[in-house]
Design a protein around this motif. Structure first.
Motif, PDB file in Angstrom:
ATOM      1  N   GLU A  29       0.831  -1.138  -0.001  1.00 15.25           N
ATOM      2  CA  GLU A  29      -0.230   0.189   0.091  1.00 15.25           C
ATOM      3  C   GLU A  29       0.868   1.310   0.005  1.00 15.25           C
ATOM      4  O   GLU A  29       1.811   1.453   0.696  1.00 15.25           O
ATOM      5  N   LYS A  30       0.815   2.101  -0.754  1.00 13.79           N
ATOM      6  CA  LYS A  30       1.278   3.345  -0.983  1.00 13.79           C
ATOM      7  C   LYS A  30       0.910   4.242   0.305  1.00 13.79           C
ATOM      8  O   LYS A  30      -0.235   4.308   0.297  1.00 13.79           O
ATOM      9  N   VAL A  31       1.888   5.139   0.628  1.00 14.58           N
ATOM     10  CA  VAL A  31       1.722   6.145   1.636  1.00 14.58           C
ATOM     11  C   VAL A  31       0.955   7.465   0.767  1.00 14.58           C
ATOM     12  O   VAL A  31       1.388   7.665  -0.216  1.00 14.58           O
ATOM     13  N   VAL A  32      -0.159   7.699   1.436  1.00 14.47           N
ATOM     14  CA  VAL A  32      -0.966   8.757   0.765  1.00 14.47           C
ATOM     15  C   VAL A  32      -0.241  10.016   0.731  1.00 14.47           C
ATOM     16  O   VAL A  32       0.450  10.381   1.789  1.00 14.47           O
ATOM     17  N   ASP A  33      -0.252  10.802  -0.443  1.00 15.35           N
ATOM     18  CA  ASP A  33       0.135  12.020  -0.463  1.00 15.35           C
ATOM     19  C   ASP A  33      -1.023  13.153  -0.556  1.00 15.35           C
ATOM     20  O   ASP A  33      -1.619  13.209  -1.683  1.00 15.35           O
ATOM     21  N   PRO A  34      -1.157  13.927   0.379  1.00 13.94           N
ATOM     22  CA  PRO A  34      -2.330  14.803   0.534  1.00 13.94           C
ATOM     23  C   PRO A  34      -2.429  15.585  -0.594  1.00 13.94           C
ATOM     24  O   PRO A  34      -3.440  16.392  -0.951  1.00 13.94           O
ATOM     25  N   SER A  35      -1.065  15.979  -1.061  1.00 10.60           N
ATOM     26  CA  SER A  35      -1.186  17.256  -2.148  1.00 10.60           C
ATOM     27  C   SER A  35      -1.847  16.570  -3.459  1.00 10.60           C
ATOM     28  O   SER A  35      -1.878  17.635  -4.061  1.00 10.60           O
ATOM     29  N   THR A  36      -1.784  15.575  -3.659  1.00 13.11           N
ATOM     30  CA  THR A  36      -2.373  14.828  -4.757  1.00 13.11           C
ATOM     31  C   THR A  36      -3.910  14.475  -4.758  1.00 13.11           C
ATOM     32  O   THR A  36      -4.279  14.261  -5.834  1.00 13.11           O
ATOM     33  N   VAL A  37      -4.468  14.844  -3.615  1.00 16.57           N
ATOM     34  CA  VAL A  37      -5.970  14.457  -3.465  1.00 16.57           C
ATOM     35  C   VAL A  37      -6.481  15.737  -3.749  1.00 16.57           C
ATOM     36  O   VAL A  37      -6.107  17.144  -3.404  1.00 16.57           O
ATOM     37  N   ALA A  38      -7.792  15.833  -4.250  1.00 18.20           N
ATOM     38  CA  ALA A  38      -8.715  16.690  -4.317  1.00 18.20           C
ATOM     39  C   ALA A  38      -8.984  17.354  -2.938  1.00 18.20           C
ATOM     40  O   ALA A  38      -8.995  16.967  -1.988  1.00 18.20           O
TER      41      ALA A  38
END
Length: 87
Positions: A29-38
């Motif tokens: 599971e990749k670590v979420v990158d908040p800057s790429t989320v809406a």
């Protein structure tokens, strides 16, 4: 039908063998990158990232402490539930 099942089993076994030899997990599971989320989902992504980072830290602590596999889930759960030390 039996040949298809055998073929699927063989493919699964080969996939597991290749991932074991390469040392990489089969599915990570990749670590979420908040800057790429809406923007409307950014807060949830930041919370998920914080959880993921804490799980990674707990797993690393278990490796350092050389926790046995059978005790790993309990160790990680206890580590995860501990409040973070804030200076």
């Amino acid at each position: 039908m039996r040949n298809r099942v055998s073929l699927l089993f063989l493919v699964a076994a080969l996939t597991a063998l290749v991932s074991a030899i390469s040392g990489a997990p089969a599915r990570a599971e990749k670590v979420v990158d908040p800057s790429t989320v809406a923007p409307e989902f950014r807060e949830a992504a930041e919370k998920r990232r914080a959880e993921q980072v804490k799980l990674i830290e707990c797993n690393n602590a278990a490796k350092i402490a050389k926790i046995q596999k059978r005790e790993l889930p309990q160790f990680v759960a206890e580590c995860f539930d501990k409040p973070a030390d804030k200076p």
